[in-house]
Design an enzyme around this catalytic site. Structure first.
Site, PDB file in Angstrom:
ATOM      1  N   ASP A  10       0.545  -1.623  -0.387  1.00 18.91           N
ATOM      2  CA  ASP A  10       0.159   0.500   0.202  1.00 18.91           C
ATOM      3  C   ASP A  10       0.673   1.691  -0.051  1.00 18.91           C
ATOM      4  OD1 ASP A  10       0.985  -0.030   2.579  1.00 18.91           O
ATOM      5  OD2 ASP A  10      -1.075   0.326   3.419  1.00 18.91           O
ATOM      6  N   ASP A  15       6.751   1.137   2.070  1.00 25.10           N
ATOM      7  CA  ASP A  15       6.162  -0.215   1.169  1.00 25.10           C
ATOM      8  C   ASP A  15       7.249   0.645  -0.145  1.00 25.10           C
ATOM      9  OD1 ASP A  15       3.242  -0.837   1.676  1.00 25.10           O
ATOM     10  OD2 ASP A  15       4.003   1.249   2.461  1.00 25.10           O
ATOM     11  N   VAL A 126       2.999  -6.444   2.915  1.00 20.15           N
ATOM     12  CA  VAL A 126       2.965  -5.280   3.654  1.00 20.15           C
ATOM     13  C   VAL A 126       1.907  -4.210   4.110  1.00 20.15           C
ATOM     14  CG1 VAL A 126       5.636  -5.751   3.385  1.00 20.15           C
ATOM     15  CG2 VAL A 126       4.438  -3.891   2.201  1.00 20.15           C
ATOM     16  N   HIS A 243       8.721   0.176   8.216  1.00 17.96           N
ATOM     17  CA  HIS A 243       8.440  -1.003   9.335  1.00 17.96           C
ATOM     18  C   HIS A 243       8.966  -1.560   8.028  1.00 17.96           C
ATOM     19  CE1 HIS A 243       6.619   1.132  12.176  1.00 17.96           C
ATOM     20  NE2 HIS A 243       6.318   1.809  11.129  1.00 17.96           N
ATOM     21  N   ASP A 244       7.972  -1.403   6.648  1.00 18.41           N
ATOM     22  CA  ASP A 244       7.884  -2.780   5.475  1.00 18.41           C
ATOM     23  C   ASP A 244       9.375  -3.231   5.139  1.00 18.41           C
ATOM     24  OD1 ASP A 244       5.194  -2.199   6.208  1.00 18.41           O
ATOM     25  OD2 ASP A 244       4.907  -1.271   3.872  1.00 18.41           O
TER      26      ASP A 244
HETATM   27  O1  RIB Z   1       1.535  -0.014  10.752  1.00 25.26           O
HETATM   28  C1  RIB Z   1       2.862  -0.228   9.481  1.00 25.26           C
HETATM   29  C2  RIB Z   1       2.236  -0.220   8.857  1.00 25.26           C
HETATM   30  O2  RIB Z   1       1.482   0.305   8.175  1.00 25.26           O
HETATM   31  C3  RIB Z   1       3.283   0.113   7.193  1.00 25.26           C
HETATM   32  O3  RIB Z   1       2.879  -1.466   6.491  1.00 25.26           O
HETATM   33  C4  RIB Z   1       2.693   0.620   6.565  1.00 25.26           C
HETATM   34  O4  RIB Z   1       2.975   0.839   5.106  1.00 25.26           O
HETATM   35  C5  RIB Z   1       1.319   0.788   6.763  1.00 25.26           C
HETATM   36  O5  RIB Z   1       1.109   0.077   6.426  1.00 25.26           O
HETATM   37 CA    CA Z   2       2.506  -0.925   3.907  1.00 24.34          CA
END
Ligand code: RIB
Ligand code: CA
Length: 326
Positions: A10, A15, A126, A243-244
């Site tokens: 997303d 990402d 992700v 994060h991703d």
């Molecule tokens: O909570 C973090 C996630 O939420 C990540 O994947 C960010 O891109 C959103 O999708």
């Molecule tokens: Ca994401």
């Protein structure tokens, strides 16, 4: 032989970094990217995904647009609606895409590709799990073509969307339960508990930028935006979670995370707890684990991997097929 990977995204700044990592790492064969509603509406996640692949010279990787809504909660917000001051923004700060998405939809691509696979494929979702759950609803046997599914989502001690839930799981909790209970041979869950330990710093951004490569410049831009947005909310100055990309890094260096085998399910009923990943951490639990859950992540190893992959001259990356745009 390189590992065949499908990313479900997303896009979103984090990402975008994961896409670049998977597209440029020589041990990974990114065979397609599917997009889903999430950080921004799905038409924007698709547009952002195309931008990223064009920018790094990987327009050859096909992009398939997926679901605009969660599978059950049609009244849920269709996207997080990230503001201009947030960690993502609506459009990533690189040129508009030159390439276009495929006519085939994401779910159709997933079903057809997994049904006809002659080698095992790794799925890396992700974003919200709407596309993957819908594909599994069409054909539950798709799990047989998947050696591992690596999900960014959930949180045990750390959450971000509500006091109980992380965004990706909260945004489509029923879909998350479908995926968690689908019977994948191996399912690795990378929650916020891990990603918040692998913060990426401004110093790393500076080194990425200095490299002058398209991926280095873009990663620096995207991560710097995240650091600005996270200012004061993480236990470190001048750093933010990305994060991703932790999931993408795990594909090539599994030791970037440390995991525990646990049973995980998602709350879909409690008004205060919708979307919570309920992880059975009891030492005397009798529930069979369905996930390898990351509780730790190594920030130095992640930074080293980002610098290694993104600062290589484009010609030495996996397949640089066209020059980056101006
Ligand atoms: O909570 C973090 C996630 O939420 C990540 O994947 C960010 O891109 C959103 O999708
Ligand atoms: Ca994401």
């Amino acid at each position: 032989m390189s590992r065949k990977v499908i990313l479900d995204v997303d896009t979103g700044t984090d990402d975008a970094v994961a896409i670049m990592f998977a597209a440029l790492h020589p041990e990974l064969d990114l065979i397609g990217v599917t997009t889903v509603n999430g950080n921004v509406p799905v038409e924007n996640t698709t547009d952002n995904t195309l931008r990223v692949l064009d920018w790094i010279g990987r327009s050859d990787i096909p992009v398939f647009e997926g679901l605009a809504r969660p599978i059950a909660r049609l009244g849920f917000p269709t996207a997080r609606g990230d503001s201009d001051g947030g960690p993502h923004g609506k459009a990533l700060p690189i040129p508009e895409p030159r390439s276009v998405r495929q006519d085939t939809g994401a779910v159709e691509f997933l079903v057809e590709t997994l049904r006809s696979a002659t080698e095992q494929i790794t799925l890396v979702p992700v974003g919200p799990l709407s596309n993957i759950a819908t594909a599994l609803a069409i054909d539950p046997a798709l799990t047989e073509a998947v050696d591992e599914v690596v999900i960014m989502g959930g949180g045990h001690a750390v959450t971000n969307m509500t006091a109980s839930a992380e965004f990706n799981i909260w945004a489509d909790p029923e879909a998350a339960n479908v995926v968690l209970s689908a019977g994948f041979g191996r399912l690795t869950l990378v929650p916020l508990d891990a990603t918040y330990q692998a913060l990426v710093t401004r110093d790393t951004c500076a080194r990425l930028e200095e490299s002058g490569t398209p991926a280095g410049i873009a990663a620096s831009r995207f991560i710097s935006r995240r650091i600005d947005a996270y200012d004061g909310t993480v236990n470190a100055a001048d750093a933010a979670p990305v994060h991703d990309v932790v999931c993408a890094a795990y594909l090539v260096r599994p030791e970037v995370i440390t995991t525990r085998s646990l049973h995980v399910t998602v709350e879909t009923a409690g008004p205060l707890t919708i979307g919570r990943t309920v992880m059975d951490t009891r030492l005397n639990s009798t529930q069979k684990p369905n996930a390898e859950v990351a509780f730790g992540a190594d920030p130095q190893l992640l930074a080293d991997l980002l610098l290694d992959v993104f600062t290589r001259p484009p010609s030495t990356t996996a397949a640089s097929v066209s020059p980056p745009p101006e």
